[in-house]
Scaffold this motif. Structure first.
Motif, PDB file in Angstrom:
ATOM      1  N   TYR A  33       0.829  -1.199   0.000  1.00 36.72           N
ATOM      2  CA  TYR A  33       0.000   0.000   0.000  1.00 36.72           C
ATOM      3  C   TYR A  33       0.868   1.255   0.000  1.00 36.72           C
ATOM      4  CZ  TYR A  33      -3.262  -3.410   2.048  1.00 36.72           C
ATOM      5  OH  TYR A  33      -4.026  -4.518   2.298  1.00 36.72           O
ATOM      6  N   TYR A  35       0.140   5.187   1.391  1.00 36.68           N
ATOM      7  CA  TYR A  35      -0.721   6.122   2.083  1.00 36.68           C
ATOM      8  C   TYR A  35       0.003   7.453   2.144  1.00 36.68           C
ATOM      9  CZ  TYR A  35      -3.555   2.236   3.867  1.00 36.68           C
ATOM     10  OH  TYR A  35      -4.373   1.140   3.981  1.00 36.68           O
ATOM     11  N   GLN A  37       0.018  11.306   4.417  1.00 37.17           N
ATOM     12  CA  GLN A  37      -0.480  12.035   5.584  1.00 37.17           C
ATOM     13  C   GLN A  37      -0.006  13.472   5.478  1.00 37.17           C
ATOM     14  OE1 GLN A  37       0.939  10.722   9.471  1.00 37.17           O
ATOM     15  NE2 GLN A  37      -1.063  11.121  10.357  1.00 37.17           N
ATOM     16  N   GLN A  41      -2.875  15.819   9.776  1.00 39.35           N
ATOM     17  CA  GLN A  41      -4.143  15.236   9.336  1.00 39.35           C
ATOM     18  C   GLN A  41      -4.089  13.710   9.385  1.00 39.35           C
ATOM     19  OE1 GLN A  41      -5.817  16.974   5.809  1.00 39.35           O
ATOM     20  NE2 GLN A  41      -4.943  18.982   6.258  1.00 39.35           N
ATOM     21  N   LYS A  42      -5.168  13.091   8.953  1.00 41.65           N
ATOM     22  CA  LYS A  42      -5.252  11.643   9.048  1.00 41.65           C
ATOM     23  C   LYS A  42      -4.460  10.975   7.934  1.00 41.65           C
ATOM     24  CE  LYS A  42      -9.394  10.942   6.271  1.00 41.65           C
ATOM     25  NZ  LYS A  42     -10.709  10.279   6.212  1.00 41.65           N
ATOM     26  N   VAL A  43      -4.258   9.696   8.117  1.00 41.08           N
ATOM     27  CA  VAL A  43      -3.589   8.874   7.116  1.00 41.08           C
ATOM     28  C   VAL A  43      -4.594   8.577   6.002  1.00 41.08           C
ATOM     29  CG1 VAL A  43      -2.414   6.687   6.719  1.00 41.08           C
ATOM     30  CG2 VAL A  43      -2.134   7.855   8.910  1.00 41.08           C
ATOM     31  N   PHE A  45      -5.561   6.777   2.316  1.00 47.19           N
ATOM     32  CA  PHE A  45      -5.236   5.698   1.402  1.00 47.19           C
ATOM     33  C   PHE A  45      -5.032   6.238  -0.016  1.00 47.19           C
ATOM     34  CE2 PHE A  45      -5.319   1.713  -0.682  1.00 47.19           C
ATOM     35  CZ  PHE A  45      -6.226   1.766  -1.736  1.00 47.19           C
ATOM     36  N   SER A  48      -3.594   0.300  -3.387  1.00 47.56           N
ATOM     37  CA  SER A  48      -3.141  -1.023  -2.936  1.00 47.56           C
ATOM     38  C   SER A  48      -2.713  -1.832  -4.144  1.00 47.56           C
ATOM     39  CB  SER A  48      -4.230  -1.744  -2.138  1.00 47.56           C
ATOM     40  OG  SER A  48      -5.382  -1.945  -2.934  1.00 47.56           O
ATOM     41  N   PHE A  91       3.649   7.167   3.249  1.00 51.72           N
ATOM     42  CA  PHE A  91       3.976   5.910   3.918  1.00 51.72           C
ATOM     43  C   PHE A  91       3.700   4.743   2.996  1.00 51.72           C
ATOM     44  CE2 PHE A  91       4.869   7.386   8.101  1.00 51.72           C
ATOM     45  CZ  PHE A  91       3.990   8.418   8.400  1.00 51.72           C
ATOM     46  N   GLU A  95       1.427  -5.916   4.018  1.00 45.06           N
ATOM     47  CA  GLU A  95       0.516  -6.626   4.898  1.00 45.06           C
ATOM     48  C   GLU A  95       0.622  -8.119   4.720  1.00 45.06           C
ATOM     49  OE1 GLU A  95      -3.553  -5.511   4.379  1.00 45.06           O
ATOM     50  OE2 GLU A  95      -4.220  -6.475   6.222  1.00 45.06           O
ATOM     51  N   ALA A  99      -0.601  -4.878   9.063  1.00 46.42           N
ATOM     52  CA  ALA A  99       0.134  -3.977   8.164  1.00 46.42           C
ATOM     53  C   ALA A  99       1.318  -3.367   8.895  1.00 46.42           C
ATOM     54  CB  ALA A  99      -0.786  -2.883   7.654  1.00 46.42           C
ATOM     55  N   PHE A 101       4.142  -0.424   8.580  1.00 47.02           N
ATOM     56  CA  PHE A 101       4.398   0.816   7.876  1.00 47.02           C
ATOM     57  C   PHE A 101       5.889   1.124   7.877  1.00 47.02           C
ATOM     58  CE2 PHE A 101       0.354   2.990   7.009  1.00 47.02           C
ATOM     59  CZ  PHE A 101      -0.523   2.101   7.602  1.00 47.02           C
ATOM     60  N   GLY A 102       6.348   1.720   6.784  1.00 41.85           N
ATOM     61  CA  GLY A 102       7.696   2.257   6.766  1.00 41.85           C
ATOM     62  C   GLY A 102       7.747   3.557   7.543  1.00 41.85           C
ATOM     63  N   GLN A 103       8.951   4.085   7.646  1.00 40.68           N
ATOM     64  CA  GLN A 103       9.151   5.318   8.416  1.00 40.68           C
ATOM     65  C   GLN A 103       8.635   6.540   7.678  1.00 40.68           C
ATOM     66  OE1 GLN A 103      10.456   5.471  11.433  1.00 40.68           O
ATOM     67  NE2 GLN A 103      11.454   3.496  11.705  1.00 40.68           N
TER      68      GLN A 103
ATOM     69  N   GLN B  33      -8.553  -2.528  12.726  1.00 35.05           N
ATOM     70  CA  GLN B  33      -7.213  -2.518  13.283  1.00 35.05           C
ATOM     71  C   GLN B  33      -6.995  -1.178  13.991  1.00 35.05           C
ATOM     72  OE1 GLN B  33      -4.336  -3.659  10.256  1.00 35.05           O
ATOM     73  NE2 GLN B  33      -5.811  -5.050   9.310  1.00 35.05           N
ATOM     74  N   TYR B  35      -3.957   1.505  15.394  1.00 30.67           N
ATOM     75  CA  TYR B  35      -2.568   1.911  15.241  1.00 30.67           C
ATOM     76  C   TYR B  35      -2.289   3.091  16.169  1.00 30.67           C
ATOM     77  CZ  TYR B  35      -2.376  -0.922  11.033  1.00 30.67           C
ATOM     78  OH  TYR B  35      -2.407  -1.983  10.152  1.00 30.67           O
ATOM     79  N   HIS B  42       5.694   6.964  12.553  1.00 31.33           N
ATOM     80  CA  HIS B  42       4.795   6.327  11.605  1.00 31.33           C
ATOM     81  C   HIS B  42       3.789   5.471  12.367  1.00 31.33           C
ATOM     82  CE1 HIS B  42       8.016   3.408  12.346  1.00 31.33           C
ATOM     83  NE2 HIS B  42       7.150   2.453  12.040  1.00 31.33           N
ATOM     84  N   PRO B  43       2.659   5.141  11.719  1.00 24.87           N
ATOM     85  CA  PRO B  43       1.668   4.309  12.415  1.00 24.87           C
ATOM     86  C   PRO B  43       2.260   2.947  12.769  1.00 24.87           C
ATOM     87  CG  PRO B  43       0.716   5.330  10.462  1.00 24.87           C
ATOM     88  CD  PRO B  43       2.197   5.558  10.387  1.00 24.87           C
ATOM     89  N   PHE B  88      -5.214   5.725  15.826  1.00 27.15           N
ATOM     90  CA  PHE B  88      -6.046   5.593  14.640  1.00 27.15           C
ATOM     91  C   PHE B  88      -6.718   4.236  14.632  1.00 27.15           C
ATOM     92  CE2 PHE B  88      -4.768   9.228  12.120  1.00 27.15           C
ATOM     93  CZ  PHE B  88      -3.470   9.500  12.498  1.00 27.15           C
ATOM     94  N   PHE B 102      -8.573   4.637   7.182  1.00 20.60           N
ATOM     95  CA  PHE B 102      -8.256   5.154   8.503  1.00 20.60           C
ATOM     96  C   PHE B 102      -9.275   6.189   8.958  1.00 20.60           C
ATOM     97  CE2 PHE B 102      -4.000   3.736   9.817  1.00 20.60           C
ATOM     98  CZ  PHE B 102      -3.637   3.019   8.699  1.00 20.60           C
ATOM     99  N   GLY B 103      -9.553   6.186  10.252  1.00 27.53           N
ATOM    100  CA  GLY B 103     -10.249   7.304  10.865  1.00 27.53           C
ATOM    101  C   GLY B 103      -9.302   8.495  10.975  1.00 27.53           C
ATOM    102  N   LYS B 104      -9.815   9.632  11.407  1.00 27.71           N
ATOM    103  CA  LYS B 104      -8.997  10.841  11.504  1.00 27.71           C
ATOM    104  C   LYS B 104      -8.032  10.790  12.679  1.00 27.71           C
ATOM    105  CE  LYS B 104     -11.754  14.257   9.101  1.00 27.71           C
ATOM    106  NZ  LYS B 104     -12.339  15.614   9.131  1.00 27.71           N
TER     107      LYS B 104
END
Lengths: 110, 112
Positions: A33, A35, A37, A41-43, A45, A48, A91, A95, A99, A101-103, B33, B35, B42-43, B88, B102-104
């Motif tokens: 994936y 993503y 950010q 704010q939120k992550v 998508f 995929s 990011f 998965e 999942a 995540f990378g840095q 899930q 996070y 990162h998450p 999250f 994801f949620g906010k």
């Protein structure tokens, strides 16, 4: 612990330039994936990837974006002509059951 | 499209107080899930809930998945300063390979 590796950690680019963000997912994972950010704010998508093709993408992932798995290990996100609003942390995740995540790569478009 | 709503957006507590964040999906989920993202990080995966009505605990953290598999909560008992970060939830519709939405996030700050 398994690790997803992203390079570069920070990329500054001029508006209109192409950028390629690189990711090395966990070797035995099948789902990958991207993503993003935006700061604070939120992550969100983007896309995929499974079995060497896109399985799902969001409305953010327009014609300026593309993904590739050029070899068995790397997974790349290309932005063809960057805009100011593309500035964000990107990011990569892979998965298996969960999942990882990378840095992240912080992209700054100026 | 599928949406995952999460409340509250911010929460400040005194160390030792409890904290809860709630997550609601507009559609039935295959799994949910959770996070945690530390500032500048990162998450990081915390847990996955799959079964209707499932409750899982990790030390002071309790995770619940609703009976309808559309909502979830994370409860932290007796918060510590190390709990600071953004939590999250992320819902998955079907099997692995579909998007995690994801949620906010809920940003938790803890003062000692």
């Amino acid at each position: 612990e398994p690790e997803v590796t992203q390079t570069p950690s920070h990329q500054v680019t001029q508006m209109g330039q192409e950028v390629i963000l690189r990711c090395v997912p966990i070797s035995n994972h099948l789902y990958f994936y991207w993503y993003r950010q935006i700061l604070g704010q939120k992550v969100e998508f983007l896309v995929s990837f499974y079995n060497n093709e896109i399985s799902e993408k969001s409305e953010i992932f327009d014609d300026q974006f593309s993904v590739e798995r050029p070899d068995g290990s790397n997974f790349t996100l290309k932005i063809r002509s960057t805009k100011l609003e593309d500035s964000a942390m990107y990011f990569c995740a892979s998965e298996g059951v969960e999942a990882f995540f990378g840095q992240g790569t912080r992209l700054t478009v100026v | 499209g599928q949406q995952v709503m999460q409340i509250p957006q911010y929460q400040h507590v005194q160390e030792g107080e409890d904290f809860t964040t709630y997550c609601n999906s507009s559609t039935t989920l295959s799994n949910i899930q959770w996070y945690k993202q530390r500032p500048g990080g990162h998450p990081v995966f915390l847990i996955q809930l799959v079964k209707s009505g499932e409750v899982k605990k990790q030390k002071r953290l309790t995770f619940q998945f609703g009976e309808a598999k559309k909502n979830s909560s994370l409860h932290i008992t007796a918060t510590q300063t190390t709990d600071v970060g953004t939590y999250f939830c992320a819902g998955e519709r079907n099997q692995a390979g579909t998007a995690l939405i994801f949620g906010k996030g809920t940003t938790l700050s803890v003062s000692s």
